[in-house]
Motif scaffolding. Structure first.
Motif, mmCIF file in Angstrom:
data_model
loop_
_atom_site.group_PDB
_atom_site.id
_atom_site.type_symbol
_atom_site.label_atom_id
_atom_site.label_comp_id
_atom_site.label_asym_id
_atom_site.label_seq_id
_atom_site.Cartn_x
_atom_site.Cartn_y
_atom_site.Cartn_z
ATOM 1 N N VAL A 25 -24.161 25.839 27.807
ATOM 2 C CA VAL A 25 -24.663 24.517 28.183
ATOM 3 C C VAL A 25 -23.995 23.496 27.274
ATOM 4 O O VAL A 25 -23.829 23.743 26.069
ATOM 5 C CB VAL A 25 -26.203 24.433 28.056
ATOM 6 C CG1 VAL A 25 -26.691 22.994 28.177
ATOM 7 C CG2 VAL A 25 -26.863 25.293 29.127
ATOM 8 N N ASP A 26 -23.570 22.373 27.851
ATOM 9 C CA ASP A 26 -22.890 21.368 27.033
ATOM 10 C C ASP A 26 -23.895 20.685 26.104
ATOM 11 O O ASP A 26 -25.110 20.821 26.257
ATOM 12 C CB ASP A 26 -22.123 20.367 27.898
ATOM 13 C CG ASP A 26 -23.007 19.298 28.510
ATOM 14 O OD1 ASP A 26 -24.217 19.531 28.688
ATOM 15 O OD2 ASP A 26 -22.486 18.217 28.821
ATOM 16 N N LEU A 27 -23.388 19.970 25.108
ATOM 17 C CA LEU A 27 -24.244 19.427 24.057
ATOM 18 C C LEU A 27 -25.174 18.321 24.535
ATOM 19 O O LEU A 27 -26.130 17.964 23.854
ATOM 20 C CB LEU A 27 -23.394 18.935 22.880
ATOM 21 C CG LEU A 27 -22.589 20.033 22.164
ATOM 22 C CD1 LEU A 27 -21.946 19.480 20.908
ATOM 23 C CD2 LEU A 27 -23.468 21.235 21.818
ATOM 24 N N THR A 28 -24.933 17.779 25.738
ATOM 25 C CA THR A 28 -25.868 16.798 26.297
ATOM 26 C C THR A 28 -27.068 17.491 26.926
ATOM 27 O O THR A 28 -28.084 16.846 27.220
ATOM 28 C CB THR A 28 -25.190 15.933 27.380
ATOM 29 O OG1 THR A 28 -24.912 16.744 28.543
ATOM 30 C CG2 THR A 28 -23.895 15.312 26.859
ATOM 31 N N GLY A 29 -26.948 18.795 27.168
ATOM 32 C CA GLY A 29 -28.019 19.527 27.822
ATOM 33 C C GLY A 29 -28.096 19.277 29.311
ATOM 34 O O GLY A 29 -29.091 19.625 29.951
#
Length: 231
Positions: A103-107
């Motif tokens: 999952v990318d860091l922005t969620g």
């Protein structure tokens, strides 16, 4: 084949990998066996990102853009890939498919990364040509079967939520791998289904673009990462 990643996930393979690291093995000999001899934490780091320069490794937390949610223990080619991607890989003699979900860091964005193990020879180059064609297809193949991870942001990640795909071949007779990535939205939003005139004139394609770009960038990141593991 299920047992391969079961072993990968335990200490047995870590010990095996450590033992191999003490040997002087030419790259050409180690490349085809890398997927068996590296631990899962090495193949699929806890975080990955695109290094800005040679001073950083893709697994360096200082360049982290994606966080790992989990690693699948199923290494079947038929269960790990779908559609034309599966047909192409199996035609080329796919040996195994190793998958992990990030999952990318922005969620907000979820991705499943697949390392496709192919026979030595021209199979990697043919897989790469296939991915190049898919990048320009009107409706790109979804490529990878999503791996849902209970208790994480990827708990509801499934096939009907796939929005983008990307792929890279690592090429070369001595490094027979390809990377395939499928991306989607954590909240389940699907792309490319704009109604009526909103979907005309390439709007659906533009709506898919962020997920396609993310999938391609992540496949390139793993292309670099795996290349760095070759000794």
């Amino acid at each position: 084949m299920f047992g391969v990643l079961g072993m990968l996930g335990g200490g047995a393979l870590a010990a095996h990998a450590y033992s191999n690291s003490q040997q002087s093995i030419p790259n050409s000999a180690y490349g085809p066996t890398l997927w068996r001899n590296e631990s899962t934490d090495r193949l699929f780091p806890a975080t990955v990102g695109e290094p800005p320069n040679y001073k950083y490794d893709a697994a360096d937390k200082q360049v982290a853009q994606w966080s790992r949610m989990g690693i699948s223990q199923d290494t079947s080619c038929s269960e790990g890939l779908s559609g034309e991607t599966k047909e192409t890989a199996e035609r080329l003699g796919c040996t195994a498919v190793l998958r992990a979900t990030y999952v990318d860091l922005t969620g907000e964005m979820v991705a499943t990364v697949a390392i496709i193990v192919l026979p030595e020879g021209a199979a990697g180059q043919e897989m790469g040509a296939y991915f190049d064609d898919q990048e320009h297809a009107d409706v790109p193949d979804a490529a990878v079967v999503p791996f849902a991870v209970p208790g994480t942001l990827a708990a509801k990640w499934q096939g009907n939520r796939r929005n983008g795909m990307g792929g890279e071949a690592l090429g070369g007779d001595s490094f027979p791998y390809a990377i395939a990535v499928t991306t989607g939205a954590v909240n389940g939003r699907t792309s490319g289904n704009l109604p009526g005139e909103f979907g005309d004139y390439g709007a659906n394609e533009e709506d898919r673009k962020p997920w396609m770009d993310a999938a391609n960038a992540l496949s390139e990141t793993f292309h670099t990462h795996l290349g760095n593991l070759e000794r």
